[in-house]
Design a protein around this motif. Structure first.
Motif, PDB file in Angstrom:
ATOM      1  N   MET A   1      42.141  40.394  37.114  1.00  0.00           N
ATOM      2  CA  MET A   1      42.949  39.861  37.949  1.00  0.00           C
ATOM      3  C   MET A   1      43.685  38.492  37.064  1.00  0.00           C
ATOM      4  O   MET A   1      43.075  38.044  36.437  1.00  0.00           O
ATOM      5  CB  MET A   1      42.318  38.979  38.967  1.00  0.00           C
ATOM      6  N   ALA A   2      45.120  38.581  37.306  1.00  0.00           N
ATOM      7  CA  ALA A   2      45.878  37.659  36.370  1.00  0.00           C
ATOM      8  C   ALA A   2      45.628  36.291  37.181  1.00  0.00           C
ATOM      9  O   ALA A   2      45.740  36.055  38.156  1.00  0.00           O
ATOM     10  CB  ALA A   2      47.166  38.018  36.597  1.00  0.00           C
ATOM     11  N   PRO A   3      44.889  35.051  36.097  1.00  0.00           N
ATOM     12  CA  PRO A   3      44.865  33.922  36.609  1.00  0.00           C
ATOM     13  C   PRO A   3      46.207  33.259  37.243  1.00  0.00           C
ATOM     14  O   PRO A   3      47.287  33.272  36.381  1.00  0.00           O
ATOM     15  CB  PRO A   3      44.496  32.953  35.493  1.00  0.00           C
ATOM     16  N   LYS A   4      46.015  32.474  38.207  1.00  0.00           N
ATOM     17  CA  LYS A   4      47.316  31.930  38.968  1.00  0.00           C
ATOM     18  C   LYS A   4      47.436  30.623  38.021  1.00  0.00           C
ATOM     19  O   LYS A   4      46.467  29.959  37.599  1.00  0.00           O
ATOM     20  CB  LYS A   4      47.247  31.635  40.482  1.00  0.00           C
ATOM     21  N   HIS A   5      48.838  30.165  38.179  1.00  0.00           N
ATOM     22  CA  HIS A   5      48.968  28.731  37.645  1.00  0.00           C
ATOM     23  C   HIS A   5      48.876  27.715  38.797  1.00  0.00           C
ATOM     24  O   HIS A   5      48.757  28.204  39.678  1.00  0.00           O
ATOM     25  CB  HIS A   5      50.590  28.918  37.110  1.00  0.00           C
ATOM     26  N   GLN A   6      48.783  26.599  38.342  1.00  0.00           N
ATOM     27  CA  GLN A   6      48.484  25.587  39.390  1.00  0.00           C
ATOM     28  C   GLN A   6      49.818  25.894  40.275  1.00  0.00           C
ATOM     29  O   GLN A   6      50.903  26.035  39.888  1.00  0.00           O
ATOM     30  CB  GLN A   6      48.344  24.286  38.647  1.00  0.00           C
ATOM     31  N   SER A   7      49.554  25.305  41.512  1.00  0.00           N
ATOM     32  CA  SER A   7      50.909  25.282  42.600  1.00  0.00           C
ATOM     33  C   SER A   7      51.928  24.632  41.815  1.00  0.00           C
ATOM     34  O   SER A   7      53.075  25.098  42.485  1.00  0.00           O
ATOM     35  CB  SER A   7      50.421  24.642  43.605  1.00  0.00           C
TER      36      SER A   7
ATOM     37  N   ASP B   1      40.118  46.330  36.664  1.00  0.00           N
ATOM     38  CA  ASP B   1      41.667  46.069  36.917  1.00  0.00           C
ATOM     39  C   ASP B   1      41.660  44.560  37.240  1.00  0.00           C
ATOM     40  O   ASP B   1      41.812  44.091  38.485  1.00  0.00           O
ATOM     41  CB  ASP B   1      42.287  46.664  38.070  1.00  0.00           C
ATOM     42  N   ALA B   2      41.681  43.646  36.169  1.00  0.00           N
ATOM     43  CA  ALA B   2      41.628  42.327  36.261  1.00  0.00           C
ATOM     44  C   ALA B   2      42.820  41.623  37.130  1.00  0.00           C
ATOM     45  O   ALA B   2      42.841  41.043  37.701  1.00  0.00           O
ATOM     46  CB  ALA B   2      41.392  41.564  35.073  1.00  0.00           C
ATOM     47  N   ALA B   3      43.956  42.508  36.843  1.00  0.00           N
ATOM     48  CA  ALA B   3      45.090  41.806  37.210  1.00  0.00           C
ATOM     49  C   ALA B   3      45.399  41.886  38.838  1.00  0.00           C
ATOM     50  O   ALA B   3      45.912  41.251  39.514  1.00  0.00           O
ATOM     51  CB  ALA B   3      46.484  42.878  36.630  1.00  0.00           C
ATOM     52  N   ALA B   4      44.411  42.967  39.372  1.00  0.00           N
ATOM     53  CA  ALA B   4      44.584  43.150  40.983  1.00  0.00           C
ATOM     54  C   ALA B   4      43.458  42.732  41.388  1.00  0.00           C
ATOM     55  O   ALA B   4      43.195  42.847  42.721  1.00  0.00           O
ATOM     56  CB  ALA B   4      44.528  44.694  41.213  1.00  0.00           C
ATOM     57  N   ASP B   5      42.521  41.798  40.774  1.00  0.00           N
ATOM     58  CA  ASP B   5      41.178  41.060  41.352  1.00  0.00           C
ATOM     59  C   ASP B   5      41.770  39.820  42.041  1.00  0.00           C
ATOM     60  O   ASP B   5      41.845  38.689  41.496  1.00  0.00           O
ATOM     61  CB  ASP B   5      40.303  40.909  40.343  1.00  0.00           C
ATOM     62  N   GLU B   6      41.791  39.947  43.449  1.00  0.00           N
ATOM     63  CA  GLU B   6      42.419  38.900  44.122  1.00  0.00           C
ATOM     64  C   GLU B   6      41.137  38.013  44.706  1.00  0.00           C
ATOM     65  O   GLU B   6      41.434  36.819  44.951  1.00  0.00           O
ATOM     66  CB  GLU B   6      43.004  39.353  45.661  1.00  0.00           C
ATOM     67  N   LEU B   7      39.718  38.406  44.467  1.00  0.00           N
ATOM     68  CA  LEU B   7      38.624  37.538  45.311  1.00  0.00           C
ATOM     69  C   LEU B   7      38.601  36.438  44.383  1.00  0.00           C
ATOM     70  O   LEU B   7      38.344  35.263  44.489  1.00  0.00           O
ATOM     71  CB  LEU B   7      37.738  38.433  45.280  1.00  0.00           C
ATOM     72  N   GLY B   8      38.665  36.484  42.938  1.00  0.00           N
ATOM     73  CA  GLY B   8      38.548  35.429  42.115  1.00  0.00           C
ATOM     74  C   GLY B   8      39.476  34.196  42.390  1.00  0.00           C
ATOM     75  O   GLY B   8      39.363  32.981  42.177  1.00  0.00           O
ATOM     76  N   GLU B   9      40.635  34.949  42.558  1.00  0.00           N
ATOM     77  CA  GLU B   9      41.855  33.821  42.856  1.00  0.00           C
ATOM     78  C   GLU B   9      41.701  33.093  44.068  1.00  0.00           C
ATOM     79  O   GLU B   9      41.965  31.920  44.392  1.00  0.00           O
ATOM     80  CB  GLU B   9      43.250  34.622  43.002  1.00  0.00           C
ATOM     81  N   VAL B  10      41.106  33.843  45.211  1.00  0.00           N
ATOM     82  CA  VAL B  10      40.602  32.998  46.279  1.00  0.00           C
ATOM     83  C   VAL B  10      39.777  32.070  46.176  1.00  0.00           C
ATOM     84  O   VAL B  10      39.889  30.954  46.808  1.00  0.00           O
ATOM     85  CB  VAL B  10      40.343  34.086  47.274  1.00  0.00           C
ATOM     86  N   ILE B  11      38.671  32.355  45.429  1.00  0.00           N
ATOM     87  CA  ILE B  11      37.688  31.300  44.841  1.00  0.00           C
ATOM     88  C   ILE B  11      38.282  29.959  44.241  1.00  0.00           C
ATOM     89  O   ILE B  11      37.920  28.975  44.757  1.00  0.00           O
ATOM     90  CB  ILE B  11      36.428  31.874  44.265  1.00  0.00           C
ATOM     91  N   LYS B  12      39.192  30.477  43.552  1.00  0.00           N
ATOM     92  CA  LYS B  12      39.669  29.287  42.690  1.00  0.00           C
ATOM     93  C   LYS B  12      40.747  28.599  43.343  1.00  0.00           C
ATOM     94  O   LYS B  12      40.535  27.043  43.333  1.00  0.00           O
ATOM     95  CB  LYS B  12      40.366  29.948  41.408  1.00  0.00           C
ATOM     96  N   ASP B  13      41.465  29.360  44.295  1.00  0.00           N
ATOM     97  CA  ASP B  13      42.620  28.414  44.870  1.00  0.00           C
ATOM     98  C   ASP B  13      42.368  27.947  46.152  1.00  0.00           C
ATOM     99  O   ASP B  13      43.173  27.194  46.871  1.00  0.00           O
ATOM    100  CB  ASP B  13      43.803  29.288  44.642  1.00  0.00           C
ATOM    101  N   ASP B  14      41.528  28.625  46.759  1.00  0.00           N
ATOM    102  CA  ASP B  14      41.160  28.501  48.294  1.00  0.00           C
ATOM    103  C   ASP B  14      39.957  27.642  48.668  1.00  0.00           C
ATOM    104  O   ASP B  14      39.773  26.710  49.319  1.00  0.00           O
ATOM    105  CB  ASP B  14      41.198  29.542  49.161  1.00  0.00           C
ATOM    106  N   ILE B  15      38.857  28.299  48.014  1.00  0.00           N
ATOM    107  CA  ILE B  15      37.487  27.822  48.193  1.00  0.00           C
ATOM    108  C   ILE B  15      37.167  26.517  47.432  1.00  0.00           C
ATOM    109  O   ILE B  15      36.727  25.447  48.087  1.00  0.00           O
ATOM    110  CB  ILE B  15      36.479  29.019  47.869  1.00  0.00           C
ATOM    111  N   TRP B  16      37.517  26.836  46.215  1.00  0.00           N
ATOM    112  CA  TRP B  16      37.073  25.571  45.439  1.00  0.00           C
ATOM    113  C   TRP B  16      37.571  24.224  45.737  1.00  0.00           C
ATOM    114  O   TRP B  16      36.998  23.048  45.588  1.00  0.00           O
ATOM    115  CB  TRP B  16      37.468  25.819  43.818  1.00  0.00           C
ATOM    116  N   PRO B  17      39.065  24.073  45.944  1.00  0.00           N
ATOM    117  CA  PRO B  17      39.926  22.676  46.208  1.00  0.00           C
ATOM    118  C   PRO B  17      38.991  21.846  47.269  1.00  0.00           C
ATOM    119  O   PRO B  17      38.908  20.820  47.328  1.00  0.00           O
ATOM    120  CB  PRO B  17      41.086  23.068  46.421  1.00  0.00           C
TER     121      PRO B  17
END
Length: 291
Positions: free
Chosen positions: A1-7, A213-229
């Motif tokens: 999954m591609a890491p997102k940048h900060q908003s 398929d790390a680029a398509a892994d959305e769950l890590g993004e959800v944890i980082k950008d939605d749960i963690w904040p």
């Protein structure tokens, strides 16, 4: 999954290939320009001016991105003590981590029956972005002593290299004897077909070691950008069943009140009809006496 940048960072989109007007090409156009009609010549000059202005805009964007990145890196360092304090506090609340995940609409799919018991030993989740926040992040899942595996911390990292390729890696889970939850999950899931069909993982313990398929892994993004904040917002989500039960009770009460109102109206109408009937009878008796 591609890491997102900060908003606050502009998204990294692939820029369209730009046609740069070099001095040589401009000279050629200038030499050929006498043969062009006046309207086309003026249009070509305008295009050259637009290209020059666009170059300045691109330079400004590049400088802004560098400044924003520095600000985000500084803010990340400033936030760390507060994240640490919050982690210490949430660790004191029983099942805080697993409750937060179960209440999240996208993460709840990871908590199937066979893996949920092990995740009740999860005491906290921490997200650590790399120094260059555009290059990736790591998620740490911290556990109490449990009957399933030896690890106290399970970590999964997501990386994005300079060419834009994504990759991930994770801690090897040291399962205790006959407690390997991945084996039971693998019997019901074909990873190859999931990769081609883009199906959701069946449980946390099939998602965690999957790097197909790390680029398509959305769950890590959800944890980082939605749960963690702000994990508290999901921990405090009310039970949907309780809400539905309360709504049904309210509907029952309203329905009963409505029936009572209807009965009262019927009684009133009946009373009015009886009065009218009595008056009519009395009137007929009076007419008989007069006769």
């Amino acid at each position: 999954m591609a890491p997102k940048h900060q908003s606050s960072l502009p998204p990294q989109t692939k820029k369209p290939k730009k046609v740069r007007l070099t001095p040589a090409s401009r000279a050629e156009e200038t030499s050929a320009s006498p043969n062009l009609p006046k309207e086309e010549k003026e249009q070509q000059e305008e295009i050259e001016h637009i290209d020059e202005v666009q170059n300045e805009i691109d330079r400004c964007n590049e400088q802004a991105n560098k400044k924003i990145l520095k600000v985000e890196q500084k803010n990340n360092k400033l936030r760390q003590p507060f994240f640490q304090k919050r982690s210490e506090l949430t660790s004191k609340i029983r099942n805080f981590g697993v409750t937060t995940f179960v209440n999240h609409p996208q993460l709840s799919v990871l908590f199937v029956q066979e893996g949920e018991e092990a995740l009740h030993y999860l005491i906290r989740v921490e997200v650590r972005e790399f120094e260059n926040i555009k290059s990736g992040y790591r998620i740490d899942f911290c556990f109490n002593e449990n009957p399933y595996f030896e690890n106290k911390v399970l970590s999964k990292e997501f990386h994005l290299n300079e060419s834009g390729d994504s990759s991930s890696k994770c801690t090897e889970i040291k399962w205790k004897s006959r407690k390997d939850l991945m084996k039971s999950s693998s019997q019901t899931q074909n990873k190859a077909s999931r990769k081609t069909q883009h199906e959701e993982p069946e449980s946390f313990f099939t998602w965690f070691p999957d790097h197909s398929d790390a680029a398509a892994d959305e769950l890590g993004e959800v944890i980082k950008d939605d749960i963690w904040p702000n994990p508290l917002q999901y921990y405090l989500v009310p039970d949907v069943d309780d809400e539905e039960g309360e709504e049904e009770d309210d509907d029952d009460v309203k329905e009963e009140e409505g029936l009572e109102d209807i009965d009262e109206e019927r009684d009133e109408d009946k009373g009015e009809e009886d009065e009218d009937y009595e008056e009519e009878e009395k009137g007929e008796e009076d007419e008989g006496e007069d006769d």
